[in-house]
Design a protein around this motif. Structure first.
Motif, mmCIF file in Angstrom:
data_model
loop_
_atom_site.group_PDB
_atom_site.id
_atom_site.type_symbol
_atom_site.label_atom_id
_atom_site.label_comp_id
_atom_site.label_asym_id
_atom_site.label_seq_id
_atom_site.Cartn_x
_atom_site.Cartn_y
_atom_site.Cartn_z
ATOM 1 N N PRO A 71 0.812 -1.214 0.000
ATOM 2 C CA PRO A 71 0.000 0.000 0.000
ATOM 3 C C PRO A 71 0.848 1.268 0.000
ATOM 4 O O PRO A 71 1.919 1.306 0.603
ATOM 5 C CB PRO A 71 -0.768 -0.111 1.317
ATOM 6 C CG PRO A 71 0.200 -0.815 2.235
ATOM 7 C CD PRO A 71 0.956 -1.786 1.365
ATOM 8 N N ASP A 72 0.364 2.307 -0.667
ATOM 9 C CA ASP A 72 0.972 3.626 -0.564
ATOM 10 C C ASP A 72 0.553 4.269 0.758
ATOM 11 O O ASP A 72 -0.607 4.172 1.167
ATOM 12 C CB ASP A 72 0.513 4.528 -1.713
ATOM 13 C CG ASP A 72 1.095 4.096 -3.048
ATOM 14 O OD1 ASP A 72 2.202 3.549 -3.067
ATOM 15 O OD2 ASP A 72 0.423 4.304 -4.081
ATOM 16 N N ILE A 73 1.499 4.931 1.403
ATOM 17 C CA ILE A 73 1.197 5.704 2.615
ATOM 18 C C ILE A 73 1.090 7.148 2.170
ATOM 19 O O ILE A 73 2.070 7.893 2.121
ATOM 20 C CB ILE A 73 2.283 5.504 3.689
ATOM 21 C CG1 ILE A 73 2.536 4.016 3.932
ATOM 22 C CG2 ILE A 73 1.878 6.198 4.995
ATOM 23 C CD1 ILE A 73 1.312 3.215 4.372
ATOM 24 N N VAL A 74 -0.136 7.527 1.798
ATOM 25 C CA VAL A 74 -0.354 8.813 1.150
ATOM 26 C C VAL A 74 -1.621 9.444 1.706
ATOM 27 O O VAL A 74 -2.561 8.746 2.105
ATOM 28 C CB VAL A 74 -0.426 8.632 -0.394
ATOM 29 C CG1 VAL A 74 -1.598 7.755 -0.791
ATOM 30 C CG2 VAL A 74 -0.450 9.956 -1.129
ATOM 31 N N SER A 75 -1.659 10.764 1.718
ATOM 32 C CA SER A 75 -2.687 11.495 2.470
ATOM 33 C C SER A 75 -4.104 11.210 2.011
ATOM 34 O O SER A 75 -5.034 11.233 2.817
ATOM 35 C CB SER A 75 -2.411 13.002 2.389
ATOM 36 O OG SER A 75 -2.364 13.428 1.038
ATOM 37 N N ASN A 76 -4.310 10.946 0.727
ATOM 38 C CA ASN A 76 -5.675 10.772 0.234
ATOM 39 C C ASN A 76 -6.126 9.316 0.190
ATOM 40 O O ASN A 76 -7.127 8.984 -0.431
ATOM 41 C CB ASN A 76 -5.817 11.381 -1.168
ATOM 42 C CG ASN A 76 -4.938 10.690 -2.194
ATOM 43 O OD1 ASN A 76 -4.103 9.857 -1.848
ATOM 44 N ND2 ASN A 76 -5.116 11.045 -3.454
ATOM 45 N N SER A 77 -5.396 8.427 0.872
ATOM 46 C CA SER A 77 -5.706 7.001 0.812
ATOM 47 C C SER A 77 -6.661 6.582 1.919
ATOM 48 O O SER A 77 -6.483 6.944 3.079
ATOM 49 C CB SER A 77 -4.422 6.170 0.927
ATOM 50 O OG SER A 77 -4.733 4.795 1.019
ATOM 51 N N ASP A 78 -7.662 5.779 1.532
ATOM 52 C CA ASP A 78 -8.549 5.183 2.526
ATOM 53 C C ASP A 78 -8.327 3.675 2.647
ATOM 54 O O ASP A 78 -9.178 2.947 3.165
ATOM 55 C CB ASP A 78 -10.011 5.485 2.191
ATOM 56 C CG ASP A 78 -10.422 4.989 0.813
ATOM 57 O OD1 ASP A 78 -9.581 4.363 0.125
ATOM 58 O OD2 ASP A 78 -11.582 5.210 0.407
ATOM 59 N N VAL A 79 -7.176 3.196 2.156
ATOM 60 C CA VAL A 79 -6.830 1.779 2.277
ATOM 61 C C VAL A 79 -6.627 1.436 3.750
ATOM 62 O O VAL A 79 -5.836 2.086 4.449
ATOM 63 C CB VAL A 79 -5.554 1.452 1.477
ATOM 64 C CG1 VAL A 79 -5.080 0.029 1.757
ATOM 65 C CG2 VAL A 79 -5.807 1.642 -0.021
ATOM 66 N N VAL A 80 -7.334 0.428 4.228
ATOM 67 C CA VAL A 80 -7.226 0.016 5.625
ATOM 68 C C VAL A 80 -6.051 -0.950 5.760
ATOM 69 O O VAL A 80 -5.970 -1.966 5.066
ATOM 70 C CB VAL A 80 -8.527 -0.653 6.102
ATOM 71 C CG1 VAL A 80 -8.369 -1.155 7.533
ATOM 72 C CG2 VAL A 80 -9.694 0.324 6.010
ATOM 73 N N LEU A 81 -5.135 -0.619 6.649
ATOM 74 C CA LEU A 81 -3.933 -1.435 6.836
ATOM 75 C C LEU A 81 -4.264 -2.716 7.583
ATOM 76 O O LEU A 81 -5.100 -2.737 8.487
ATOM 77 C CB LEU A 81 -2.872 -0.633 7.576
ATOM 78 C CG LEU A 81 -2.363 0.607 6.834
ATOM 79 C CD1 LEU A 81 -1.414 1.403 7.715
ATOM 80 C CD2 LEU A 81 -1.683 0.222 5.518
ATOM 81 N N GLU A 82 -3.546 -3.795 7.203
ATOM 82 C CA GLU A 82 -3.765 -5.110 7.792
ATOM 83 C C GLU A 82 -2.469 -5.630 8.395
ATOM 84 O O GLU A 82 -1.365 -5.251 7.979
ATOM 85 C CB GLU A 82 -4.214 -6.108 6.727
ATOM 86 C CG GLU A 82 -5.469 -5.791 5.983
ATOM 87 C CD GLU A 82 -5.735 -6.844 4.914
ATOM 88 O OE1 GLU A 82 -5.962 -8.012 5.287
ATOM 89 O OE2 GLU A 82 -5.689 -6.493 3.721
ATOM 90 N N GLU A 83 -2.614 -6.557 9.324
ATOM 91 C CA GLU A 83 -1.460 -7.263 9.856
ATOM 92 C C GLU A 83 -0.760 -7.977 8.701
ATOM 93 O O GLU A 83 -1.394 -8.618 7.875
ATOM 94 C CB GLU A 83 -1.911 -8.268 10.907
ATOM 95 C CG GLU A 83 -0.780 -8.913 11.668
ATOM 96 C CD GLU A 83 -1.271 -9.795 12.809
ATOM 97 O OE1 GLU A 83 -0.432 -10.513 13.391
ATOM 98 O OE2 GLU A 83 -2.486 -9.773 13.107
ATOM 99 N N GLY A 84 0.549 -7.825 8.623
ATOM 100 C CA GLY A 84 1.319 -8.429 7.542
ATOM 101 C C GLY A 84 1.676 -7.473 6.420
ATOM 102 O O GLY A 84 2.482 -7.805 5.552
ATOM 103 N N ASN A 85 1.088 -6.266 6.410
ATOM 104 C CA ASN A 85 1.480 -5.261 5.418
ATOM 105 C C ASN A 85 2.904 -4.797 5.686
ATOM 106 O O ASN A 85 3.316 -4.655 6.846
ATOM 107 C CB ASN A 85 0.561 -4.045 5.466
ATOM 108 C CG ASN A 85 -0.843 -4.290 4.941
ATOM 109 O OD1 ASN A 85 -1.732 -3.483 5.162
ATOM 110 N ND2 ASN A 85 -1.076 -5.405 4.243
ATOM 111 N N VAL A 86 3.643 -4.551 4.627
ATOM 112 C CA VAL A 86 5.013 -4.031 4.719
ATOM 113 C C VAL A 86 5.058 -2.709 3.967
ATOM 114 O O VAL A 86 4.627 -2.621 2.815
ATOM 115 C CB VAL A 86 6.033 -5.027 4.138
ATOM 116 C CG1 VAL A 86 7.409 -4.384 4.014
ATOM 117 C CG2 VAL A 86 6.117 -6.275 5.009
ATOM 118 N N PHE A 87 5.598 -1.676 4.619
ATOM 119 C CA PHE A 87 5.647 -0.356 3.985
ATOM 120 C C PHE A 87 6.707 0.499 4.658
ATOM 121 O O PHE A 87 7.204 0.187 5.746
ATOM 122 C CB PHE A 87 4.286 0.336 4.050
ATOM 123 C CG PHE A 87 3.664 0.396 5.421
ATOM 124 C CD1 PHE A 87 3.941 1.428 6.298
ATOM 125 C CD2 PHE A 87 2.792 -0.607 5.834
ATOM 126 C CE1 PHE A 87 3.366 1.481 7.557
ATOM 127 C CE2 PHE A 87 2.210 -0.572 7.093
ATOM 128 C CZ PHE A 87 2.491 0.482 7.961
#
Length: 365
Positions: free
Chosen positions: A308-324
């Motif tokens: 996932p992008d870590i960006v201001s307009n994102s509504d992506v919900v982070l999950e356990e196991g995500n790497v960023f």
């Protein structure tokens, strides 16, 4: 690293079922490598893996078929240069029994002419890209992927430490980069990228390492990554050659506070936009918000930059196991830049940082 590719295919088909996707088309990209472990020679000759609930088959140039065949049991429809790919692709689509107006997921990283080749055969198709298919699966890392990422960052830590220890007056950015590359080779890794920036060059987030020489009382920013065990590292550390100015110390402290805020905000269930905001707000409150035009972070896995992008307009919900990454910075043109970067994997209670290298200011004389 042992990978269960059959399990990955099963998980993809479950995603297809949940979304009502009839057909997935994967090109010779990292999506294919992740799904099958295959990396067929990619050129202008169309290579496609077409997947339905009941069948998966390759459109494969005859030139490459024997080589790829050694590594997979998936069926091929091969085509020769003199014949072109159309007949073989028609045969696959017949065997797949694709509906007249299928819901199709395309590999966004493959060549556009590969996509159009398929779309021309399916004029009634509605299509999307892999964000909710293979992309979604890749965002949650498996234990073997974690181990590879951890080992890659271990090597990168060694290279960064040696790089700062090698500084002396007159050394060039390229000489420091050469030392980093040599450390990678010594540890069985290869260069993914190296960005060494002295002084005002650090104000360019994507500075190209060059012949700038290090002078007394000059900022140093090193952003680099190796690839080891198939997975990349990515890390940025900053410091000063000589005695750091009060101004530099102040900027450094603001950026460190921003990283800490981003790390504290990163938890399963929050959006990536909230993580960006937590780090960005620190820099904005200090009066330097206009210098941070980029997103605060990016996903990392088989590719150096992925979701996932870590960006201001994102509504992506982070999950356990995500790497960023979490990598806010302040970039002052004509002076210096400070960016501090951590790659993390999200655990149940928050982020685990891959690097064991501290973020404190590195001062060398």
């Amino acid at each position: 690293m042992k990978i269960n590719y059959a399990s990955r295919m099963e998980r993809l088909r479950l995603k297809m079922l949940e979304s009502g996707t009839d057909l997935v088309a994967v090109g010779p990209t990292s999506h294919l490598s992740w799904l099958t472990g295959l990396d067929p020679h990619g050129d202008e000759r169309p290579v496609l893996l077409l997947i339905t609930q009941n069948h998966a088959e390759f459109l494969m140039p005859a030139l490459n078929a024997d080589s790829v065949r050694q590594h997979t049991d998936l069926p091929f429809a091969t085509w020769k240069d003199a014949d072109g790919p159309h007949g073989a692709l028609n045969q696959i689509l017949t065997r797949l029994a694709v509906p007249a107006s299928p819901k199709l997921a395309l590999d966004e990283m493959m060549r556009s002419d590969f996509s159009f080749l398929l779309l021309d055969k399916l004029p009634g198709a509605t299509h999307s890209f892999m964000q909710d298919m293979i992309g979604a699966l890749r965002m949650v890392k498996e234990p073997g992927e974690y181990a590879a990422l951890k080992e890659s960052h271990r090597v990168n830590d060694i290279a960064l430490t040696r790089a700062f220890d090698s500084l002396y007056e007159g050394i060039t950015e390229e000489q420091v980069a050469d030392g980093i590359a040599n450390t990678y080779v010594e540890h069985g890794a290869r260069v993914e990228f190296i960005n060494v920036a002295f002084g005002a060059n650090g104000a360019f987030p994507h500075h190209h390492t060059g012949q700038t020489q290090l002078k007394r009382d000059m900022a140093v920013q090193i952003d680099c990554g190796c690839r080891h065990m198939g997975y990349p590292a990515d890390n940025t550390r900053c410091g000063w050659f000589g005695e750091p100015s009060d101004h530099y110390r102040n900027i450094f402290a603001i950026v460190e506070k921003a990283v800490a805020a981003g790390l504290a905000a990163a938890k399963p269930g929050v959006t990536s936009g909230e993580v960006d905001k937590a780090a960005r707000d620190v820099i904005t409150a200090a009066g330097y918000g206009e210098t941070l035009a980029a997103r605060v972070g990016h996903g990392l896995g088989l590719d150096l930059h992925e979701k996932p992008d870590i960006v201001s307009n994102s509504d992506v919900v982070l999950e356990e196991g995500n790497v960023f990454s979490i990598e806010p910075g302040i970039y002052l043109l004509g002076q210096f830049g400070v960016r501090l970067e951590e790659i993390v994997i999200l655990r149940k209670n928050g982020p685990e940082v891959f690097s064991d290298l501290g973020r404190e200011m590195i001062v060398r004389n």
